[in-house]
Design a protein around this motif. Structure first.
Motif, mmCIF file in Angstrom:
data_model
loop_
_atom_site.group_PDB
_atom_site.id
_atom_site.type_symbol
_atom_site.label_atom_id
_atom_site.label_comp_id
_atom_site.label_asym_id
_atom_site.label_seq_id
_atom_site.Cartn_x
_atom_site.Cartn_y
_atom_site.Cartn_z
ATOM 1 N N GLY A 222 14.722 -3.605 -1.406
ATOM 2 C CA GLY A 222 13.940 -2.849 -1.947
ATOM 3 C C GLY A 222 12.981 -1.791 -1.131
ATOM 4 N N ARG A 223 12.171 -1.207 -1.805
ATOM 5 C CA ARG A 223 11.031 -0.413 -1.206
ATOM 6 C C ARG A 223 9.623 -1.207 -1.034
ATOM 7 N NH1 ARG A 223 9.282 5.273 -0.984
ATOM 8 N NH2 ARG A 223 6.978 5.333 -1.220
ATOM 9 N N SER A 224 9.390 -1.360 0.141
ATOM 10 C CA SER A 224 8.021 -2.057 0.587
ATOM 11 C C SER A 224 7.174 -1.273 1.480
ATOM 12 C CB SER A 224 8.706 -3.248 1.368
ATOM 13 O OG SER A 224 7.435 -4.175 1.780
ATOM 14 N N PHE A 237 0.225 9.443 2.731
ATOM 15 C CA PHE A 237 0.472 9.027 4.015
ATOM 16 C C PHE A 237 1.159 7.354 3.766
ATOM 17 C CE2 PHE A 237 -0.167 6.700 7.882
ATOM 18 C CZ PHE A 237 0.481 7.469 8.972
ATOM 19 N N LEU A 238 2.137 7.282 3.943
ATOM 20 C CA LEU A 238 2.853 5.895 3.565
ATOM 21 C C LEU A 238 3.633 5.313 5.029
ATOM 22 C CD1 LEU A 238 4.224 6.425 0.113
ATOM 23 C CD2 LEU A 238 2.043 5.568 0.716
ATOM 24 N N VAL A 239 3.204 4.058 5.148
ATOM 25 C CA VAL A 239 3.961 3.401 6.094
ATOM 26 C C VAL A 239 4.776 1.981 5.450
ATOM 27 C CG1 VAL A 239 4.182 2.243 8.446
ATOM 28 C CG2 VAL A 239 2.558 3.989 8.008
ATOM 29 N N GLY A 240 6.064 1.887 5.910
ATOM 30 C CA GLY A 240 6.693 0.837 4.900
ATOM 31 C C GLY A 240 8.016 0.771 5.431
ATOM 32 N N SER A 241 8.965 0.146 4.432
ATOM 33 C CA SER A 241 10.382 -0.064 4.812
ATOM 34 C C SER A 241 11.053 0.050 3.454
ATOM 35 C CB SER A 241 10.638 -1.431 5.392
ATOM 36 O OG SER A 241 10.241 -2.507 4.560
ATOM 37 N N ASP A 242 12.476 0.546 3.725
ATOM 38 C CA ASP A 242 13.161 0.593 2.296
ATOM 39 C C ASP A 242 14.542 -0.061 2.875
ATOM 40 O OD1 ASP A 242 14.576 1.409 0.144
ATOM 41 O OD2 ASP A 242 14.122 3.565 0.476
ATOM 42 N N GLY A 309 0.740 -2.561 0.120
ATOM 43 C CA GLY A 309 1.237 -1.713 -1.194
ATOM 44 C C GLY A 309 0.605 -0.552 -1.505
ATOM 45 N N ASP A 310 1.403 0.184 -2.438
ATOM 46 C CA ASP A 310 1.015 1.520 -2.597
ATOM 47 C C ASP A 310 0.026 1.514 -3.986
ATOM 48 O OD1 ASP A 310 0.787 4.048 -2.781
ATOM 49 O OD2 ASP A 310 3.087 4.543 -3.361
ATOM 50 N N ARG A 311 -0.830 2.263 -3.769
ATOM 51 C CA ARG A 311 -2.034 2.385 -4.822
ATOM 52 C C ARG A 311 -2.578 3.665 -4.940
ATOM 53 N NH1 ARG A 311 -6.132 -2.924 -4.803
ATOM 54 N NH2 ARG A 311 -5.571 -3.853 -6.679
ATOM 55 N N ALA A 312 -2.806 4.068 -6.038
ATOM 56 C CA ALA A 312 -3.297 5.468 -6.234
ATOM 57 C C ALA A 312 -4.818 5.605 -6.355
ATOM 58 C CB ALA A 312 -2.785 6.020 -7.410
ATOM 59 N N ALA A 313 -5.390 4.257 -6.458
ATOM 60 C CA ALA A 313 -6.700 4.188 -6.557
ATOM 61 C C ALA A 313 -7.368 2.677 -6.687
ATOM 62 C CB ALA A 313 -7.520 4.647 -7.725
ATOM 63 N N PRO A 314 -8.627 2.426 -6.131
ATOM 64 C CA PRO A 314 -8.657 0.768 -5.826
ATOM 65 C C PRO A 314 -8.447 0.090 -7.228
ATOM 66 C CG PRO A 314 -10.550 2.147 -4.898
ATOM 67 C CD PRO A 314 -9.518 3.145 -5.711
ATOM 68 N N ALA A 323 5.775 -8.084 1.080
ATOM 69 C CA ALA A 323 6.022 -9.283 1.030
ATOM 70 C C ALA A 323 6.163 -9.803 2.414
ATOM 71 C CB ALA A 323 7.160 -9.758 0.071
ATOM 72 N N GLY A 324 5.329 -10.396 2.839
ATOM 73 C CA GLY A 324 5.472 -11.023 4.371
ATOM 74 C C GLY A 324 3.900 -11.363 4.690
ATOM 75 N N GLU A 325 3.954 -11.399 5.860
ATOM 76 C CA GLU A 325 2.442 -11.650 6.753
ATOM 77 C C GLU A 325 2.284 -10.341 7.808
ATOM 78 O OE1 GLU A 325 2.639 -15.312 9.113
ATOM 79 O OE2 GLU A 325 3.012 -16.471 7.087
ATOM 80 N N LEU A 326 0.878 -10.192 7.810
ATOM 81 C CA LEU A 326 0.406 -9.041 8.693
ATOM 82 C C LEU A 326 -0.632 -9.409 9.495
ATOM 83 C CD1 LEU A 326 0.188 -5.361 7.982
ATOM 84 C CD2 LEU A 326 -1.728 -6.599 8.601
#
Length: 623
Positions: A222-224, A237-242, A309-314, A323-326
């Protein structure tokens, strides 16, 4: 006055240690109040970080553990740690991200002002001064362009910004222990950590930017979205994986562009992601290497951003959660060069970091402030060796020299034997057709060069052949008729017995001096153990006489006594390997000799058949 032998042995070994085992003797000791130091080498050569592009200065991650740092000698919080440049005078800014003296683990960042590319840069680490105050300088560790640096060592508390810009996280994430760099964050796809909107984090259109983090995806489906920053649906501006393929996605005026797809990330493996924007160009890096490029700059953004994750506002729900560690999230208002990104990925990684930031042997201060006197472990051991220890070590050194000489000489001899046997066998198979003595006649019978002839005549197979040929000529010369070239059964047996005797003598020659290796193998460890036992006895006796029972009184003598055991093993182990290797080669030559004797006797029986009368007699006896 004539000095004792022990004096000369001690000073000779101390001189060798000073030349070979004490790096950095030419450097003065920065401050004598710090009693321990290590030399750290930041290696950007191909065997280390492999950085060839200029990069200037950078913060360097130093991993401390019980294998390279004595936590019990430092302050409980690591406050006495100091980093000094290669000139051993300039103190470098540093800060401790995580420090646990009980577990024996720490992560420290130090600012190295100039890192040589394709070369090695040295830094001194000083510690072991529990009275020293802490002088951590987190802001000085990073340059002025770094706007955010989160290490996630807060464990359940919002992440602290170490860049000095006070850009702390607005909420705590889910802590994750034992990540690539200590504690980090774990994301479950439904949570996110909010990055505040501050003046230092405001972005202008096409402004320079560097975004970086270490990620370990638990799923590639999926999209992450790993990082998101939006200003309504028209700007993002998004950084992620598909499907595991990393991307950077820019939305300006409702128009969305994304970096081209490449190879997917690896699941459950730590990987370094970095995004560098400069003008109307954006580059995505994976593990320090260029992954994709995009002809677009960053949009104007001055809103909160989100990790996980992606969020339009807080207060909006998390979509396309990661899903994972950072761990180790950083932002900078500068476009870092490619060499800088590669350096971060190499020096902060696990295995690559161990190759890029090297630790030398620990050095001990010799005394007062400014004094350059210091000694390594081996110097302390040698200085405390007793007379019996010196005697045992000298005897073991002689044994080692003898065994090494035997192994070298025997290996060379066996190599010459193998070459001579191979060359002789070739001649034997080519030229011996009807006359078994053709290669043993006077004159140029071998028809080879002088060097080859010398090599062949030293070969065991040739010497066995010579014995057999001599016996054949002797038996044929005793025959009454010159044309009667036959050998009786008794003659064949006599030839066989003579060649077997020669084979035994050749085996004795092959095994000559091998007993010296067995003596080194069995006697070396026992001699070393004897020296250790005597040394321990003397140490305890000296402590008993002095009445001073403490570790400092016992430890040097015990360590020196154990040197004898180490020396014994150092003699025995090479001798053991060499003996087994040489024994295998001797067995091969012995087998070749046995096969040759059998082959020679068989051919002799064929070339010189039994007399007809004897055949008839033997045939009658058989019937």
């Amino acid at each position: 006055m004539k000095r004792p032998t022990r004096f000369w042995f001690k000073n000779a070994l101390l001189a060798l240690v000073a030349l070979a085992g004490l790096p950095g003797v030419a450097h003065a000791w920065w401050n004598g109040e710090w009693t321990l130091r290590k030399k750290l080498t930041v290696d950007t050569t191909p065997s280390g970080a492999a950085v060839a592009d200029p990069m200037g200065g950078a913060p360097v991650l130093v991993r401390l553990h019980v294998g390279n740092f004595q936590f019990d000698r430092a302050r409980g919080d690591g406050g006495d740690i100091r980093f000094v440049s290669e000139d051993d005078r300039t103190v470098l800014p540093h800060h401790i991200a995580q420090y646990d003296s009980l577990l024996g683990e720490a992560f420290v960042w130090v600012r190295v002002p100039e890192i040589k590319t394709g070369a090695q840069t040295a830094v001194w680490l000083y510690y072991a001064n529990p009275a020293a105050p802490s002088v951590e300088n987190a802001q000085g560790t990073f340059d002025a362009d770094t706007t955010l640096a989160w290490h996630f060592g807060e464990r359940g508390q919002p992440a602290r910004d170490y860049s000095g810009n006070e850009n702390h996280a607005l909420n705590a994430g889910i802590p994750a222990e034992g990540t690539l760099i200590g504690a980090g964050l774990r994301f479950d796809g439904n949570s996110a950590v909010t990055v505040p909107a501050t003046p230092s984090l405001a972005w202008a259109a096409n402004a320079p930017l560097t975004w970086s983090a270490w990620v370990k995806p638990a799923s590639l489906s999926g999209r992450s979205v790993i990082y998101s920053r939006r200003a309504g649906p028209q700007t993002a501006f998004l950084v992620g994986s598909d499907q595991g393929v990393p991307f950077v996605e820019i939305t300006v005026g409702g128009n969305t562009v994304r970096t081209p797809a490449g190879a997917p990330l690896a699941q459950n493996i730590w990987q370094h992601l970095a995004v560098v924007a400069e003008g109307a160009r954006l580059t995505l890096y994976v593990n320090g290497n260029t992954y994709a490029a995009l002809s677009s700059g960053i949009p104007v953004l001055n809103t909160p951003s989100f990790l996980g994750g992606d969020r339009a506002a807080p207060d909006a729900p998390v979509t396309s959660g990661f899903a994972g560690e950072l761990v180790e999230f950083q932002l900078a208002r500068a476009a870092r060069p490619a060499g800088f990104i590669k350096f971060l990925a190499a020096t902060q990684g696990g295995e690559s970091g161990a190759r890029s930031v090297l630790f030398s042997e620990e050095e001990v201060s010799g005394g007062g402030a400014g004094a350059g006197g210091h000694a390594g472990y081996f110097t302390v051991i040698i200085q405390n060796l007793t007379v019996d220890g010196w005697v045992v070590i000298v005897v073991l050194a002689v044994m080692s020299a003898i065994s090494l000489a035997v192994m070298a000489a025997k290996n060379g001899y066996l190599s010459a034997v193998r070459k001579g046997n191979e060359r002789f066998l070739k001649l034997f198979n080519e030229r011996v057709a009807s006359d078994m003595t053709v290669l043993d006649r006077a004159g140029p019978a071998l028809a080879v060069t002088e060097a080859e002839e010398r090599l062949i005549k030293r070969a065991p197979l040739y010497r066995l052949y010579h014995i057999g040929a001599e016996e054949i000529r002797k038996r044929l010369s005793e025959s009454k008729r010159s044309e009667d070239k036959t050998l009786s059964a008794h003659a064949i047996k006599a030839i066989t017995a003579s060649m077997d005797g020669g084979r035994v003598r050749e085996q004795q020659r092959l095994n000559k001096q091998m007993v010296l290796l067995t003596i080194a193998i069995s006697g070396g460890p026992f001699l070393g153990l004897l020296g250790t036992v005597i040394g321990v006895m003397i140490t305890f006796a000296a402590v008993a006489l002095a009445g001073d029972v403490n570790v400092n009184a016992i430890a040097p003598g015990i360590a020196a006594a154990l040197l004898a055991t180490v020396a014994g093993l150092a003699v025995a182990i090479p001798a053991l390997f060499g003996y087994n290797y040489l024994l295998t080669r001797v067995k091969d030559v012995t087998a070749d000799m046995q096969v040759f004797v059998d082959e020679f006797i068989t051919k002799a029986a064929e070339f010189y058949p039994k007399r007809a009368s004897e055949k008839a007699r033997l045939t009658g006896a058989d019937s």
